[in-house]
Design an enzyme around this catalytic site. Sequence first.
Site, PDB file in Angstrom:
ATOM      1  N   SER A  63       0.835  -1.205   0.000  1.00 55.91           N
ATOM      2  CA  SER A  63       0.000   0.000   0.000  1.00 55.91           C
ATOM      3  C   SER A  63       0.868   1.253   0.000  1.00 55.91           C
ATOM      4  O   SER A  63       2.009   1.245   0.477  1.00 55.91           O
ATOM      5  CB  SER A  63      -0.923   0.026   1.214  1.00 55.91           C
TER       6      SER A  63
HETATM    7  N1  SAM Z   1      -0.902  -4.667   4.225  1.00 55.59           N
HETATM    8  C1  SAM Z   1      -0.213  -4.911   2.991  1.00 55.59           C
HETATM    9  C2  SAM Z   1       1.176  -4.298   2.943  1.00 55.59           C
HETATM   10  O1  SAM Z   1       1.553  -3.594   3.878  1.00 55.59           O
HETATM   11  O2  SAM Z   1       1.895  -4.580   1.982  1.00 55.59           O
HETATM   12  C3  SAM Z   1      -1.065  -4.471   1.818  1.00 55.59           C
HETATM   13  C4  SAM Z   1      -1.347  -5.618   0.982  1.00 55.59           C
HETATM   14  S1  SAM Z   1      -2.338  -5.577  -0.445  1.00 55.59           S
HETATM   15  C5  SAM Z   1      -2.950  -3.952  -0.646  1.00 55.59           C
HETATM   16  C6  SAM Z   1      -3.724  -6.557   0.112  1.00 55.59           C
HETATM   17  C7  SAM Z   1      -3.400  -7.982   0.442  1.00 55.59           C
HETATM   18  O3  SAM Z   1      -4.605  -8.622   0.872  1.00 55.59           O
HETATM   19  C8  SAM Z   1      -2.883  -8.822  -0.711  1.00 55.59           C
HETATM   20  O4  SAM Z   1      -1.630  -9.362  -0.369  1.00 55.59           O
HETATM   21  C9  SAM Z   1      -3.945  -9.920  -0.896  1.00 55.59           C
HETATM   22  O5  SAM Z   1      -3.408 -11.174  -1.292  1.00 55.59           O
HETATM   23  C10 SAM Z   1      -4.533  -9.977   0.501  1.00 55.59           C
HETATM   24  N2  SAM Z   1      -5.877 -10.561   0.592  1.00 55.59           N
HETATM   25  C11 SAM Z   1      -6.950 -10.404  -0.230  1.00 55.59           C
HETATM   26  N3  SAM Z   1      -8.018 -11.108   0.231  1.00 55.59           N
HETATM   27  C12 SAM Z   1      -7.590 -11.723   1.379  1.00 55.59           C
HETATM   28  C13 SAM Z   1      -8.212 -12.589   2.322  1.00 55.59           C
HETATM   29  N4  SAM Z   1      -9.482 -12.990   2.187  1.00 55.59           N
HETATM   30  N5  SAM Z   1      -7.488 -13.027   3.365  1.00 55.59           N
HETATM   31  C14 SAM Z   1      -6.176 -12.647   3.540  1.00 55.59           C
HETATM   32  N6  SAM Z   1      -5.536 -11.832   2.672  1.00 55.59           N
HETATM   33  C15 SAM Z   1      -6.230 -11.370   1.614  1.00 55.59           C
END
Ligand code: SAM
Length: 213
Positions: A63
Amino acid sequence: MDSYKDKGARRLLVKELKEKGILDERVLAAIQSIPRHRFIHKDFRWHAYQDKAFPIGEGQTISQPYTVAYQTQLLHIEPGDKVLEIGTGSGYQAAVLIEMGATLTSIERQEKLFIKTRKLLTELNYKANLIYGDGSKGFLPDAPYDKIIVTAGAPRVPESLIEQLSTGGILIIPVGDSKVQTMHIIIKKTDGTLENISLDQFRFVPLIGNQAW
Ligand code: SAM
């Protein structure tokens, strides 16, 4: 490695975040101290201290620093808070929460990212309960949580996350369609009712999972 140049670039990033309205000194201090370049592929490290999201593989992104700071500021983290993060991704948001004293459980549904990030957070000595799985259902074994942060765009608020929130707890979640989401703060009040406040608009990668539709 964390050079003087990296630290200087972080100071400029912190200044930029202040100008954009991030005022919580503890959030800014965490951003100042965490080597964000370690959470991005080394060939692209010069992107690390720009205020933008960046690809981390598997179609996912780290992000934007502003978004991380914005969500973290809304959580009002106190040392010792039990926090659940949905979407570990690169691990950067997790590092910010741990740096601020949270006891963190973080879930990621992409296995390759989960493995890579677990290794990195261990290397950087950030300790958390990292789970591979579907965070749309929360994570019952560590519940209840004082704070829950969802870092992917949810089409609705998963019921399990409300259930796993402590009384007085705060859930921060972007809710909307695949193009745009509105940031929501949901507070579980002492009488069990919910206060739901909607704030600014963001664009996240989608939350995919059992309770995400
Ligand atoms: N917090 C992260 C960082 O600091 O890099 C941001 C990550 S990205 C914007 C969102 C993440 O959510 C992705 O890695 C995606 O694979 C994960 N994601 C999506 N749906 C999910 C779920 N149901 N359970 C766990 N992770 C999930």
